[in-house]
Design a protein around this motif. Structure first.
Motif, PDB file in Angstrom:
ATOM      1  N   GLU A  64       2.536   1.673  -3.497  1.00  0.00           N
ATOM      2  CA  GLU A  64       1.604   2.126  -4.527  1.00  0.00           C
ATOM      3  C   GLU A  64       1.377   3.631  -4.401  1.00  0.00           C
ATOM      4  O   GLU A  64       1.357   4.363  -5.399  1.00  0.00           O
ATOM      5  CB  GLU A  64       0.278   1.366  -4.380  1.00  0.00           C
ATOM      6  N   ARG A  65       1.237   4.112  -3.189  1.00  0.00           N
ATOM      7  CA  ARG A  65       1.028   5.538  -2.982  1.00  0.00           C
ATOM      8  C   ARG A  65       2.297   6.341  -3.254  1.00  0.00           C
ATOM      9  O   ARG A  65       2.233   7.446  -3.820  1.00  0.00           O
ATOM     10  CB  ARG A  65       0.523   5.792  -1.556  1.00  0.00           C
ATOM     11  N   GLY A  87       3.226  10.034  -3.192  1.00  0.00           N
ATOM     12  CA  GLY A  87       2.964  10.081  -1.763  1.00  0.00           C
ATOM     13  C   GLY A  87       4.215   9.959  -0.924  1.00  0.00           C
ATOM     14  O   GLY A  87       5.267   9.519  -1.393  1.00  0.00           O
ATOM     15  N   LYS A 126      -1.770  15.078  -1.821  1.00  0.00           N
ATOM     16  CA  LYS A 126      -0.753  14.026  -1.929  1.00  0.00           C
ATOM     17  C   LYS A 126      -1.261  12.733  -1.290  1.00  0.00           C
ATOM     18  O   LYS A 126      -1.834  12.755  -0.196  1.00  0.00           O
ATOM     19  CB  LYS A 126       0.548  14.456  -1.242  1.00  0.00           C
ATOM     20  N   PRO A 127      -1.035  11.585  -1.933  1.00  0.00           N
ATOM     21  CA  PRO A 127      -1.508  10.301  -1.383  1.00  0.00           C
ATOM     22  C   PRO A 127      -0.559   9.762  -0.315  1.00  0.00           C
ATOM     23  O   PRO A 127       0.119   8.744  -0.482  1.00  0.00           O
ATOM     24  CB  PRO A 127      -1.539   9.406  -2.626  1.00  0.00           C
ATOM     25  N   ASP A 128      -0.510  10.454   0.808  1.00  0.00           N
ATOM     26  CA  ASP A 128       0.451  10.131   1.859  1.00  0.00           C
ATOM     27  C   ASP A 128      -0.014   8.964   2.731  1.00  0.00           C
ATOM     28  O   ASP A 128      -1.199   8.603   2.752  1.00  0.00           O
ATOM     29  CB  ASP A 128       0.692  11.360   2.738  1.00  0.00           C
ATOM     30  N   THR A 129       0.948   8.399   3.468  1.00  0.00           N
ATOM     31  CA  THR A 129       0.687   7.310   4.407  1.00  0.00           C
ATOM     32  C   THR A 129       1.133   7.732   5.792  1.00  0.00           C
ATOM     33  O   THR A 129       2.194   8.345   5.954  1.00  0.00           O
ATOM     34  CB  THR A 129       1.471   6.039   4.007  1.00  0.00           C
ATOM     35  N   ARG A 160       2.805   7.262  -6.717  1.00  0.00           N
ATOM     36  CA  ARG A 160       1.930   8.346  -7.187  1.00  0.00           C
ATOM     37  C   ARG A 160       2.278   9.687  -6.540  1.00  0.00           C
ATOM     38  O   ARG A 160       1.509  10.638  -6.598  1.00  0.00           O
ATOM     39  CB  ARG A 160       0.465   7.999  -6.896  1.00  0.00           C
ATOM     40  N   GLY A 164      -5.672   9.742   3.789  1.00  0.00           N
ATOM     41  CA  GLY A 164      -4.402   9.030   3.825  1.00  0.00           C
ATOM     42  C   GLY A 164      -4.582   7.551   4.116  1.00  0.00           C
ATOM     43  O   GLY A 164      -5.620   7.123   4.635  1.00  0.00           O
ATOM     44  N   LEU A 165      -3.579   6.759   3.757  1.00  0.00           N
ATOM     45  CA  LEU A 165      -3.525   5.367   4.197  1.00  0.00           C
ATOM     46  C   LEU A 165      -3.033   5.378   5.634  1.00  0.00           C
ATOM     47  O   LEU A 165      -1.986   5.954   5.942  1.00  0.00           O
ATOM     48  CB  LEU A 165      -2.568   4.567   3.317  1.00  0.00           C
ATOM     49  N   GLY A 172       0.816  -1.211   0.000  1.00  0.00           N
ATOM     50  CA  GLY A 172       0.000   0.000   0.000  1.00  0.00           C
ATOM     51  C   GLY A 172       0.850   1.261   0.000  1.00  0.00           C
ATOM     52  O   GLY A 172       0.559   2.231  -0.714  1.00  0.00           O
ATOM     53  N   ALA A 201      -0.671  15.060   3.449  1.00  0.00           N
ATOM     54  CA  ALA A 201      -1.698  15.061   2.396  1.00  0.00           C
ATOM     55  C   ALA A 201      -1.955  16.449   1.821  1.00  0.00           C
ATOM     56  O   ALA A 201      -3.016  16.683   1.236  1.00  0.00           O
ATOM     57  CB  ALA A 201      -3.000  14.435   2.908  1.00  0.00           C
TER      58      ALA A 201
END
Length: 304
Positions: free
Chosen positions: A62-63, A68, A139-142, A66, A167-168, A59, A135
């Protein structure tokens, strides 16, 4: 919601360990054997969490692909370990300093001087994650919330904020069915049990946390192309030691002689991946750079 303070005593990390009840009365070698025996249980406990750790890595990767980033947040030992792991990513994998960020309750001074009172505020955890730019601009942050007890309000507040921003949200704790685990999209929960010194989660829980962080950061860097096999192909040759390492990596990856590797590295502008592609694919620097860009920097995808 986190457990009330009166429930702290019920946590497995706060229980007395029967093997160390008479720790202060043991000969030193026996005391150390007890500590070492307890530490030896940690790797197996972490192994049981590999399915969740793998899901987390996939996960995060993947982010990251993109655009993240990864944020760790914690208090006390958990926060210090997160900051340590984040700070080691740039020199190990040659990634930007803001790609993996560690946030600790109490700020950077808490790395040296204990600031445990800072962990009691959900609002502060959320605010400090927001201040770090989590984020921002979509942004697709974790976020990885780290709390050995699984109940730290500072961490839970940050996790709630991260979820509100899309976010994740990952949770790392050492107590089963904790609020941190329940607040996470993916929960990693190595239940390490009672500590040798009651409640001292810098011991087994801290060791488990460090092992999981090693797996997470290394795994996501491997998945996003920072290695080729087990070679650190993102290394930046910025001093004599690193130039030597870069030349050896190019030679190992291509079968070229030391002299050929050094020459290719210079022709590639001292970029290891580019030098390897130039040698293996017989390409110019420009074509090698284009091939790497098309493959998002994943060397294995370029070489096949």
């Amino acid at each position: 919601m986190s457990k009330p303070l009166e429930d702290l005593a019920s946590l497995t990390t706060e229980q007395r360990n029967p093997r160390s009840l008479h720790l202060d009365d043991m000969p030193t070698s026996e005391m150390l054997n007890v500590i070492n025996d307890e530490d030896a249980t940690v790797a197996g406990i972490v192994r049981g969490q590999i399915p969740q750790i793998a899901r987390a890595i996939d996960g995060m990767a993947e982010r990251m692909n993109r655009g993240g980033r990864i944020f760790y947040i914690g208090a006390g030992t958990s926060g210090r370990l997160g900051v340590l792991d984040a700070s080691e990513c740039p020199p190990t994998f040659s990634v930007p300093a803001d790609l993996v960020q560690g946030i600790i309750a109490g700020g950077d001074s808490a790395l040296r001087l204990s600031s445990e009172h800072s962990e009691d505020s959900r609002e502060q955890g959320a605010q400090e994650l927001q201040n770090a730019g989590f984020a921002i601009d979509g942004k697709p942050d974790t976020l990885l919330g780290i709390a050995a007890s699984g109940r730290t309000p500072y961490v839970l507040g940050a996790m709630e904020y991260a979820r509100s921003k899309g976010g994740l949200v990952l949770g790392l704790s050492c107590v089963a069915n904790s609020p941190v685990a329940q607040a996470a999209d993916i929960a990693i929960t190595p239940v390490t049990g009672p500590e040798v010194v009651t409640g001292s989660t810098r011991m087994k829980a801290g060791t488990a946390t460090k092992l999981v962080l090693n797996m997470l950061s290394t795994g996501v860097m491997v998945r996003t192309g920072a290695t080729y096999g087990n070679l650190m192909v993102n290394v930046r040759a910025t001093n004599a030691k690193l130039v030597d390492r870069a030349e050896r990596i190019v030679a190992e990856a291509t079968g070229a002689s030391s002299e050929e590797a050094a020459e290719a590295l210079r022709a590639a502008g001292m970029i290891v991946k580019t030098a390897i592609v130039m040698l293996q694919r017989k390409l110019t620097r420009e074509d090698a750079e284009a091939a790497l860009a098309k493959a998002h920097g994943v060397l294995r995808d370029v070489l096949g």
